[in-house]
Design an enzyme around this catalytic site. Structure first.
Site: not given
Length: 221
Positions: A126, A139
C-alpha cells in the site's frame, strides 16, 4: 500450466488478480469459505483453498499437499482506522496477525514448494507502506513491516523473485469503510479500479525470467 495461489481471493483486488491470472495459471483461491469465493472459483475453473491466516496450525496442514508453486500472491489484509491515541492493542495485534504474521507463516510454509519452482512471491502492499497515513497507524505499521519482510525474503532467497506492489487507494469495500471514517462522499472515480492493480500484478508475473522486478508503485492519475 504454472500454478498461482492468491490470498484474500474473495475480495475486490483478490478476485481481480485471480481473473487476470486465470488464462495463464492454475489457480488456488485462498480465503475464508464464502459464497463469493465459491462463485469465483466456479467461474474461473479454479480450486478454493479454505484458509485462516490467523491459525498457524491450519496453514501448516493446508500446505502439506503443495509440492511446487510458481506464484504466491499475498493480497489478504485488514485495516482498523482511527487516531493513535484512540487505538487499542487488540486492534494492533489483529492487524499484524493477518497483514504480517499470516503472510510470514504462509510464505515460510510454502518455501520448499516455491524453491522447487524457482517461483515468485508478490506482496500487495500500500502507499501506507511507504508513507504513514493519518488515522491508519496500525495499518501503516503493518505494511512497513510487510515491506521489510519482502525485502528480507528477496535478499535471503536468491532463487525466488520477490515483488512488492504499492497501489494507491483502490475502489474496494475497505476503501468504502475508510471514506466513511473520514466523513467524505464516496466517489469511485477518485480511486484505482481493482482490475488496474490486477493488470499490474499480471504484468509483474509475466516479466521475463532473466529480470527481477523488485517494486511497482501505482497511483490514480
Amino acid at each position: 500450466m504454472p500454478s498461482a495461489l492468491i490470498t484474500g481471493a474473495g475480495g475486490g483486488i483478490g478476485s481481480a488478480i485471480a481473473t487476470a491470472l486465470a488464462p495463464t495459471h492454475t489457480l488456488l483461491l485462498a480465503g475464508r469459505p464464502s459464497a463469493r469465493l465459491d462463485a469465483l472459483a466456479e467461474t474461473l475453473g479454479a480450486t478454493t483453498w479454505p484458509l485462516d491466516l490467523t491459525d498457524p496450525g491450519e496453514i501448516e496442514s493446508a500446505v502439506e499437499l503443495v509440492d511446487e508453486l510458481d506464484v504466491l500472491v499475498h493480497n489478504a489484509g485488514v485495516m482498523v482506522p482511527g487516531p493513535v491515541g484512540e487505538s487499542y492493542i487488540e486492534e494492533w495485534r489483529a492487524t499484524f496477525e493477518v497483514n504480517v504474521f499470516g503472510a510470514v507463516a504462509l510464505t515460510l510454509a510454502l518455501l520448499p514448494a516455491l524453491r522447487q519452482a524457482h517461483g515468485q512471491v508478490v506482496f500487495i502492499n500500500s502507499g501506507a507502506g511507504q508513507r504513514v497515513s493519518s488515522g491508519m497507524a496500525s495499518y501503516s505499521a503493518s505494511k512497513f513491516a510487510l515491506r521489510a519482510f519482502a525485502d528480507s525474503l528477496r535478499n535471503d532467497e536468491p532463487a525466488l523473485r520477490v515483488t512488492t506492489v504499492y497501489p494507491g487507494r483502490v475502489d474496494t469495500d475497505m476503501q468504502h469503510d475508510l471514506v466513511a471514517y473520514e466523513g467524505g462522499q464516496y466517489d469511485p472515480a477518485r480511486f484505482l479500479r481493482p482490475e488496474t492493480v490486477a493488470e499490474v500484478v499480471a504484468a509483474a508475473v509475466a516479466t521475463p525470467a532473466q529480470a527481477h522486478l523488485h517494486e511497482v508503485v501505482v497511483r490514480p492519475r
